[in-house]
Design a protein around this motif. Structure first.
Motif, PDB file in Angstrom:
ATOM      1  N   GLY A  84       5.008  -5.468   1.614  1.00 13.79           N
ATOM      2  CA  GLY A  84       3.747  -5.112   0.975  1.00 13.79           C
ATOM      3  C   GLY A  84       3.943  -4.076  -0.117  1.00 13.79           C
ATOM      4  N   ARG A  85       2.938  -3.218  -0.291  1.00 14.87           N
ATOM      5  CA  ARG A  85       2.979  -2.155  -1.278  1.00 14.87           C
ATOM      6  C   ARG A  85       2.494  -0.863  -0.637  1.00 14.87           C
ATOM      7  NH1 ARG A  85       2.496  -6.594  -2.772  1.00 14.87           N
ATOM      8  NH2 ARG A  85       0.400  -7.004  -2.057  1.00 14.87           N
ATOM      9  N   ARG A  86       2.979   0.295  -1.144  1.00 18.36           N
ATOM     10  CA  ARG A  86       2.511   1.569  -0.624  1.00 18.36           C
ATOM     11  C   ARG A  86       2.476   2.610  -1.730  1.00 18.36           C
ATOM     12  NH1 ARG A  86       7.572   3.456   3.084  1.00 18.36           N
ATOM     13  NH2 ARG A  86       8.971   2.683   1.538  1.00 18.36           N
ATOM     14  N   ILE A  87       1.586   3.557  -1.550  1.00 16.66           N
ATOM     15  CA  ILE A  87       1.484   4.670  -2.479  1.00 16.66           C
ATOM     16  C   ILE A  87       1.368   5.964  -1.673  1.00 16.66           C
ATOM     17  CG2 ILE A  87       0.476   3.355  -4.381  1.00 16.66           C
ATOM     18  CD1 ILE A  87      -2.290   4.407  -3.554  1.00 16.66           C
ATOM     19  N   TYR A  88       1.862   7.046  -2.272  1.00 16.92           N
ATOM     20  CA  TYR A  88       1.813   8.356  -1.645  1.00 16.92           C
ATOM     21  C   TYR A  88       1.164   9.345  -2.595  1.00 16.92           C
ATOM     22  CZ  TYR A  88       5.331   6.683   1.716  1.00 16.92           C
ATOM     23  OH  TYR A  88       6.001   5.994   2.692  1.00 16.92           O
ATOM     24  N   ILE A 115      -0.914   9.872  -7.896  1.00 12.66           N
ATOM     25  CA  ILE A 115       0.007   9.155  -7.008  1.00 12.66           C
ATOM     26  C   ILE A 115       1.403   9.603  -7.408  1.00 12.66           C
ATOM     27  CG2 ILE A 115       0.930   6.895  -6.392  1.00 12.66           C
ATOM     28  CD1 ILE A 115      -1.931   5.802  -7.087  1.00 12.66           C
ATOM     29  N   HIS A 116       2.173  10.139  -6.465  1.00 10.12           N
ATOM     30  CA  HIS A 116       3.481  10.687  -6.831  1.00 10.12           C
ATOM     31  C   HIS A 116       4.661   9.821  -6.406  1.00 10.12           C
ATOM     32  CE1 HIS A 116       5.048  12.239  -2.977  1.00 10.12           C
ATOM     33  NE2 HIS A 116       3.769  12.324  -2.650  1.00 10.12           N
ATOM     34  N   PHE A 117       4.412   8.758  -5.611  1.00 10.24           N
ATOM     35  CA  PHE A 117       5.529   7.942  -5.148  1.00 10.24           C
ATOM     36  C   PHE A 117       5.022   6.544  -4.846  1.00 10.24           C
ATOM     37  CE2 PHE A 117       8.765   7.244  -1.558  1.00 10.24           C
ATOM     38  CZ  PHE A 117       9.810   6.964  -2.425  1.00 10.24           C
ATOM     39  N   GLU A 118       5.712   5.528  -5.388  1.00 13.26           N
ATOM     40  CA  GLU A 118       5.380   4.120  -5.152  1.00 13.26           C
ATOM     41  C   GLU A 118       6.668   3.346  -4.920  1.00 13.26           C
ATOM     42  OE1 GLU A 118       2.297   2.181  -7.547  1.00 13.26           O
ATOM     43  OE2 GLU A 118       2.189   4.047  -8.699  1.00 13.26           O
ATOM     44  N   ARG A 122     -10.365   5.161  -6.788  1.00 15.92           N
ATOM     45  CA  ARG A 122     -10.976   6.361  -6.198  1.00 15.92           C
ATOM     46  C   ARG A 122     -10.090   7.585  -6.396  1.00 15.92           C
ATOM     47  NH1 ARG A 122     -12.717   3.572  -0.584  1.00 15.92           N
ATOM     48  NH2 ARG A 122     -14.226   2.142  -1.472  1.00 15.92           N
ATOM     49  N   LEU A 123      -8.785   7.413  -6.241  1.00 14.99           N
ATOM     50  CA  LEU A 123      -7.873   8.535  -6.459  1.00 14.99           C
ATOM     51  C   LEU A 123      -7.955   9.028  -7.896  1.00 14.99           C
ATOM     52  CD1 LEU A 123      -4.835   7.283  -4.373  1.00 14.99           C
ATOM     53  CD2 LEU A 123      -6.264   9.294  -3.870  1.00 14.99           C
ATOM     54  N   ALA A 124      -8.029   8.111  -8.851  1.00  8.50           N
ATOM     55  CA  ALA A 124      -8.177   8.508 -10.258  1.00  8.50           C
ATOM     56  C   ALA A 124      -9.477   9.273 -10.466  1.00  8.50           C
ATOM     57  CB  ALA A 124      -8.117   7.274 -11.166  1.00  8.50           C
ATOM     58  N   GLU A 151      -6.704  -2.872   3.250  1.00  2.46           N
ATOM     59  CA  GLU A 151      -6.671  -4.282   2.844  1.00  2.46           C
ATOM     60  C   GLU A 151      -6.100  -4.440   1.439  1.00  2.46           C
ATOM     61  OE1 GLU A 151      -7.428  -7.148   4.569  1.00  2.46           O
ATOM     62  OE2 GLU A 151      -7.501  -5.797   6.288  1.00  2.46           O
ATOM     63  N   SER A 152      -6.501  -3.551   0.534  1.00  4.91           N
ATOM     64  CA  SER A 152      -6.060  -3.612  -0.859  1.00  4.91           C
ATOM     65  C   SER A 152      -5.938  -2.197  -1.406  1.00  4.91           C
ATOM     66  CB  SER A 152      -7.077  -4.397  -1.696  1.00  4.91           C
ATOM     67  OG  SER A 152      -6.784  -4.277  -3.071  1.00  4.91           O
ATOM     68  N   LEU A 153      -4.868  -1.936  -2.145  1.00  4.84           N
ATOM     69  CA  LEU A 153      -4.685  -0.623  -2.758  1.00  4.84           C
ATOM     70  C   LEU A 153      -5.582  -0.422  -3.977  1.00  4.84           C
ATOM     71  CD1 LEU A 153      -0.802  -0.226  -2.641  1.00  4.84           C
ATOM     72  CD2 LEU A 153      -2.497   0.982  -1.243  1.00  4.84           C
TER      73      LEU A 153
END
Length: 126
Positions: A106-110, A97-100, A89-91, A81-83
């Motif tokens: 929308g938005r995505r992170i890898y 996060i290596h790729f945005e 949590r990742l922090a 729903e929301s990044l």
């Protein structure tokens, strides 16, 4: 149709279980053993009412990471729903996060999990 689960082989099943439970708020749905090439291996299913990850403990070490230049799975994607809460949590987990990339709907992170499996999180504009 829906994707029921993804199966990931991990070096340390306890560490991987803790990582994914913290990241996704997954619950342990099943825990036991599965058949490995050398005998029984530990296995855990983590998830919720919609989907789950099946974790198998590796029988031998490997340090491979996703490689988009060769056949095989290169990442696993989850719609969220929301990044924002996942970034936090990742922090907390010490995961970078290596790729945005730019993404029109929308938005995505890898990022890579502790075993080198690339995970994508995507948030769609609604």
């Amino acid at each position: 149709m829906r994707l029921e689960h993804a199966n990931i082989t991990v070096q340390d099943i306890d560490a991987a279980t803790a990582y994914y439970r913290r990241l996704f708020d997954f619950q342990v749905l099943w825990e036991g053993t599965a058949s490995g090439a050398q005998g029984p291996i530990r296995a855990v299913h983590l998830g919720n009412e919609d989907t789950y990850l099946s974790l198998f403990e590796a029988e031998k070490p490997n340090a491979g990471k996703a490689d988009y230049g060769v056949p095989g799975v290169n990442h696993i994607g989850f719609q969220v729903e929301s990044l924002a809460p996942y970034r936090a949590r990742l922090a907390e987990l010490g995961t970078e996060i290596h790729f945005e990339p730019e993404y029109d709907p929308g938005r995505r992170i890898y990022f890579f999990d502790p075993d080198g499996v690339e995970i994508e999180l995507v948030e769609y504009d609604r």
